[in-house]
Scaffold this active site. Sequence first.
Site, PDB file in Angstrom:
ATOM      1  N   HIS A 143      -3.734  -3.149 -19.873  1.00 43.73           N
ATOM      2  CA  HIS A 143      -4.883  -3.456 -19.017  1.00 43.73           C
ATOM      3  C   HIS A 143      -6.012  -4.219 -19.717  1.00 43.73           C
ATOM      4  CE1 HIS A 143      -6.929  -1.923 -15.113  1.00 43.73           C
ATOM      5  NE2 HIS A 143      -7.354  -3.114 -15.424  1.00 43.73           N
TER       6      HIS A 143
ATOM      7  N   TYR B 285      -7.138   2.658 -11.764  1.00 50.17           N
ATOM      8  CA  TYR B 285      -7.653   2.584 -10.392  1.00 50.17           C
ATOM      9  C   TYR B 285      -7.497   3.924  -9.646  1.00 50.17           C
ATOM     10  CZ  TYR B 285      -7.075  -2.511 -11.132  1.00 50.17           C
ATOM     11  OH  TYR B 285      -7.100  -3.791 -11.627  1.00 50.17           O
TER      12      TYR B 285
HETATM   13  C1  1BO Z   1     -11.726  -2.441 -15.268  1.00 51.44           C
HETATM   14  C2  1BO Z   1     -10.779  -3.060 -14.278  1.00 51.44           C
HETATM   15  C3  1BO Z   1     -10.745  -4.557 -14.340  1.00 51.44           C
HETATM   16  C4  1BO Z   1      -9.778  -5.163 -13.362  1.00 51.44           C
HETATM   17  O1  1BO Z   1      -8.463  -4.684 -13.454  1.00 51.44           O
END
Ligand code: 1BO
Length: 272
Positions: free
Chosen positions: A105, A47
């Site tokens: 992630h 982010y």
């Molecule tokens: C690519 C980011 C998705 C949500 O964290």
Amino acid sequence: MQFVEAKGTRIPAIGLGTWELRGRTCARLVEQALRLGYRHIDTAQAYENEREVGEALRASGVPRNEVFVTTKIWTSHFAPHDLERSTKESLNKLRLTEVDLLLLHWPNPRVPLSETVDALAHVRKLGMTRHIGVSNFTVALMEEAIDKCPAPLVCNQVEYHPYLDQTKVREACERHEVALVAYSPIAKGRVRKDAVLSEIGRAHGKSAAQVCLRWLLQQNVAVIPRTSKLERLSENFEVFDFELSEAEMTAIAGLSSRDGRLTDSGFSPKWD
Ligand code: 1BO
């Protein structure tokens, strides 16, 4: 404050998502959210706002031990030494000695999962994070991660809102005592114009977005709505003073559709 519990970990049921928030806007929203009573902030390396999240945390004056901070490691840092190095980098940006929750992630099939979860458990052991978990993991991948990880995984953060049926992931999380945290819980604002949610909202004196968040909370799912508007912060937070009936819960579940997913990419796994 309501919590979602998993393996003894208590995650505040509502947090602020910061995906796509950058710079001053991000810092202003995080600081204001904390002043309003939010105690859970979600960020990620991808982010590019960890620095601002850390600044806002300090500017808010809220004691560090009262805020649950999550960050996520991007897939290009999943090789063991990279994972440790990039976690240190995140902590430096946040100016924190540890986060509360550190997530992988997205799945990355190019690095053996056993090596990545070993490294994740290792940074937990080093004290860089209190808890560990995954994000965007399917049921099969989550179960593989649980199986291979030497430490408990407490969370799977996935896209979840009324247009996307996540029953399989939710039930697997329940089975394994893993907290489900929903990102994009108001479907990037799409629920605001939804006729079914608006009508249910009218009966409770609430907005369609509040009904949607309540629907998730009543399934024991934690929510991290993101907003770029200060006034929406309080709206999203005022969801603990009403209750949806069984019939309303079922009507909202009926809104899901096959093409309801909003976040997908070339590197996504084969979704459940
Ligand atoms: C690519 C980011 C998705 C949500 O964290």
